[in-house]
Design a protein around this motif. Structure first.
Motif, mmCIF file in Angstrom:
data_model
loop_
_atom_site.group_PDB
_atom_site.id
_atom_site.type_symbol
_atom_site.label_atom_id
_atom_site.label_comp_id
_atom_site.label_asym_id
_atom_site.label_seq_id
_atom_site.Cartn_x
_atom_site.Cartn_y
_atom_site.Cartn_z
ATOM 1 N N GLN A 46 42.553 54.499 -4.229
ATOM 2 C CA GLN A 46 43.268 53.408 -4.886
ATOM 3 C C GLN A 46 43.863 52.419 -3.898
ATOM 4 O O GLN A 46 44.127 51.278 -4.260
ATOM 5 C CB GLN A 46 44.379 53.968 -5.782
ATOM 6 C CG GLN A 46 43.876 54.766 -6.956
ATOM 7 C CD GLN A 46 43.055 53.936 -7.915
ATOM 8 O OE1 GLN A 46 43.399 52.819 -8.245
ATOM 9 N NE2 GLN A 46 41.920 54.475 -8.335
ATOM 10 N N THR A 47 44.098 52.835 -2.667
ATOM 11 C CA THR A 47 44.744 51.956 -1.692
ATOM 12 C C THR A 47 43.786 51.380 -0.668
ATOM 13 O O THR A 47 44.182 50.533 0.116
ATOM 14 C CB THR A 47 45.864 52.711 -0.948
ATOM 15 O OG1 THR A 47 45.309 53.857 -0.297
ATOM 16 C CG2 THR A 47 46.951 53.149 -1.903
ATOM 17 N N SER A 48 42.537 51.806 -0.644
ATOM 18 C CA SER A 48 41.597 51.289 0.347
ATOM 19 C C SER A 48 40.789 50.140 -0.252
ATOM 20 O O SER A 48 40.847 49.850 -1.443
ATOM 21 C CB SER A 48 40.669 52.401 0.834
ATOM 22 O OG SER A 48 39.892 52.900 -0.216
ATOM 23 N N TRP A 49 40.004 49.479 0.607
ATOM 24 C CA TRP A 49 39.194 48.341 0.184
ATOM 25 C C TRP A 49 38.111 48.802 -0.780
ATOM 26 O O TRP A 49 37.439 49.808 -0.553
ATOM 27 C CB TRP A 49 38.584 47.678 1.423
ATOM 28 C CG TRP A 49 37.769 46.472 1.120
ATOM 29 C CD1 TRP A 49 38.164 45.340 0.468
ATOM 30 C CD2 TRP A 49 36.401 46.261 1.476
ATOM 31 N NE1 TRP A 49 37.135 44.447 0.404
ATOM 32 C CE2 TRP A 49 36.038 44.983 1.009
ATOM 33 C CE3 TRP A 49 35.455 47.024 2.137
ATOM 34 C CZ2 TRP A 49 34.778 44.459 1.194
ATOM 35 C CZ3 TRP A 49 34.210 46.478 2.317
ATOM 36 C CH2 TRP A 49 33.880 45.215 1.848
ATOM 37 N N ASN A 119 35.618 41.523 6.672
ATOM 38 C CA ASN A 119 34.687 42.429 6.005
ATOM 39 C C ASN A 119 35.391 43.652 5.436
ATOM 40 O O ASN A 119 34.949 44.212 4.440
ATOM 41 C CB ASN A 119 33.611 42.901 6.985
ATOM 42 C CG ASN A 119 32.606 41.829 7.281
ATOM 43 O OD1 ASN A 119 32.387 40.944 6.473
ATOM 44 N ND2 ASN A 119 32.002 41.904 8.446
ATOM 45 N N ASP A 120 36.467 44.070 6.058
ATOM 46 C CA ASP A 120 37.089 45.329 5.668
ATOM 47 C C ASP A 120 38.285 45.183 4.741
ATOM 48 O O ASP A 120 38.773 46.174 4.214
ATOM 49 C CB ASP A 120 37.511 46.119 6.913
ATOM 50 C CG ASP A 120 38.475 45.345 7.773
ATOM 51 O OD1 ASP A 120 38.609 44.125 7.579
ATOM 52 O OD2 ASP A 120 39.100 45.968 8.659
ATOM 53 N N ARG A 121 38.775 43.982 4.520
ATOM 54 C CA ARG A 121 39.906 43.791 3.624
ATOM 55 C C ARG A 121 39.830 42.408 2.991
ATOM 56 O O ARG A 121 39.380 41.461 3.611
ATOM 57 C CB ARG A 121 41.254 43.964 4.307
ATOM 58 C CG ARG A 121 41.264 43.970 5.764
ATOM 59 C CD ARG A 121 42.563 44.249 6.448
ATOM 60 N NE ARG A 121 43.769 43.779 5.856
ATOM 61 C CZ ARG A 121 44.897 43.656 6.537
ATOM 62 N NH1 ARG A 121 44.942 43.963 7.789
ATOM 63 N NH2 ARG A 121 45.977 43.237 5.950
ATOM 64 N N ASP A 122 40.300 42.325 1.768
ATOM 65 C CA ASP A 122 40.262 41.040 1.095
ATOM 66 C C ASP A 122 41.649 40.451 0.886
ATOM 67 O O ASP A 122 41.786 39.398 0.292
ATOM 68 C CB ASP A 122 39.512 41.139 -0.232
ATOM 69 C CG ASP A 122 40.045 42.231 -1.135
ATOM 70 O OD1 ASP A 122 41.028 42.892 -0.762
ATOM 71 O OD2 ASP A 122 39.477 42.412 -2.220
ATOM 72 N N TRP A 150 35.474 38.251 11.935
ATOM 73 C CA TRP A 150 35.711 37.546 10.674
ATOM 74 C C TRP A 150 34.400 36.909 10.231
ATOM 75 O O TRP A 150 33.498 36.657 11.023
ATOM 76 C CB TRP A 150 36.744 36.436 10.867
ATOM 77 C CG TRP A 150 38.146 36.907 11.054
ATOM 78 C CD1 TRP A 150 38.697 37.425 12.189
ATOM 79 C CD2 TRP A 150 39.184 36.896 10.089
ATOM 80 N NE1 TRP A 150 40.008 37.736 11.977
ATOM 81 C CE2 TRP A 150 40.338 37.421 10.702
ATOM 82 C CE3 TRP A 150 39.261 36.504 8.761
ATOM 83 C CZ2 TRP A 150 41.540 37.550 10.030
ATOM 84 C CZ3 TRP A 150 40.469 36.626 8.090
ATOM 85 C CH2 TRP A 150 41.591 37.152 8.725
ATOM 86 N N LYS A 151 34.315 36.612 8.948
ATOM 87 C CA LYS A 151 33.225 35.798 8.413
ATOM 88 C C LYS A 151 33.832 34.447 8.064
ATOM 89 O O LYS A 151 34.896 34.377 7.457
ATOM 90 C CB LYS A 151 32.614 36.427 7.167
ATOM 91 C CG LYS A 151 31.688 37.561 7.471
ATOM 92 C CD LYS A 151 30.707 37.754 6.327
ATOM 93 C CE LYS A 151 29.768 38.888 6.598
ATOM 94 N NZ LYS A 151 28.881 38.657 7.706
#
Length: 173
Positions: A46-49, A119-122, A150-151
């Motif tokens: 629930q807390t991860s990406w 990529n790993d967090r929004d 980063w993208k």
């Protein structure tokens, strides 16, 4: 000849042994370990990406042929960008985009925005508008709370055409 055999008298227990009374608690302990492991996995999930690439995957799939046609039209335009991220000071970076056509002439007057994504967090994604500082050169400042990969997605609208490009950038101090 008489044989006498001596053997230990069989104990006649009047109740269960002490160790037998712990058997139900072994089951309770096993279930407790399993419950704790499951709770840890639920909290982590629930807390991860979540890993979603698009919030509208079904619509994107339905519009795939349009996306292919737009990519072909963009390729035929021959427009190019040169993107650089520089001047990182106090977790802010300067994004510079050089926007050129087929003949390497600058494209002026474009309405351009940048989307800076991890990529790993929004939760750190940022959408910002770029301003034209000279013909075909667009700049902006962006907040960079985390250094690393980063993208950078550039979306431009110029001369009644749309253009977009996605590049990987490495942002360091």
């Amino acid at each position: 000849m008489t044989t006498t055999t001596t053997h230990d008298p069989i104990q006649n227990p009047t109740g269960p042994r002490k160790s037998d009374r712990l058997i139900p608690w072994y089951f309770v302990g096993g279930f407790a370990v399993m419950l704790i492991a499951n709770i840890c996995l639920i909290v982590f999930s629930q807390t991860s990406w979540v890993g979603l690439v698009s919030d509208h995957a079904f619509e994107d799939g339905n519009n795939y042929n349009t996306a292919i046609a737009d990519a072909k039209a963009q390729s035929e335009l021959g427009w190019r960008t040169k993107i650089s991220v520089a001047g990182v000071i106090d977790n802010e970076a300067t994004i510079i985009v050089l926007f050129r056509d087929k003949t390497q002439s600058p494209i002026s007057g474009a309405k351009m925005e940048a989307v800076l994504m991890r990529n790993d967090r929004d939760d750190v994604d940022e959408k910002i508008m770029l301003s034209e500082v000279s013909p075909g050169e667009y700049r902006t400042r962006a907040s960079v709370p985390v250094y690393g990969n980063w993208k950078l997605r550039i979306v431009a609208h110029a001369q009644n055409h749309d253009y977009q490009v996605v590049e990987d950038v490495l942002i360091t101090q």
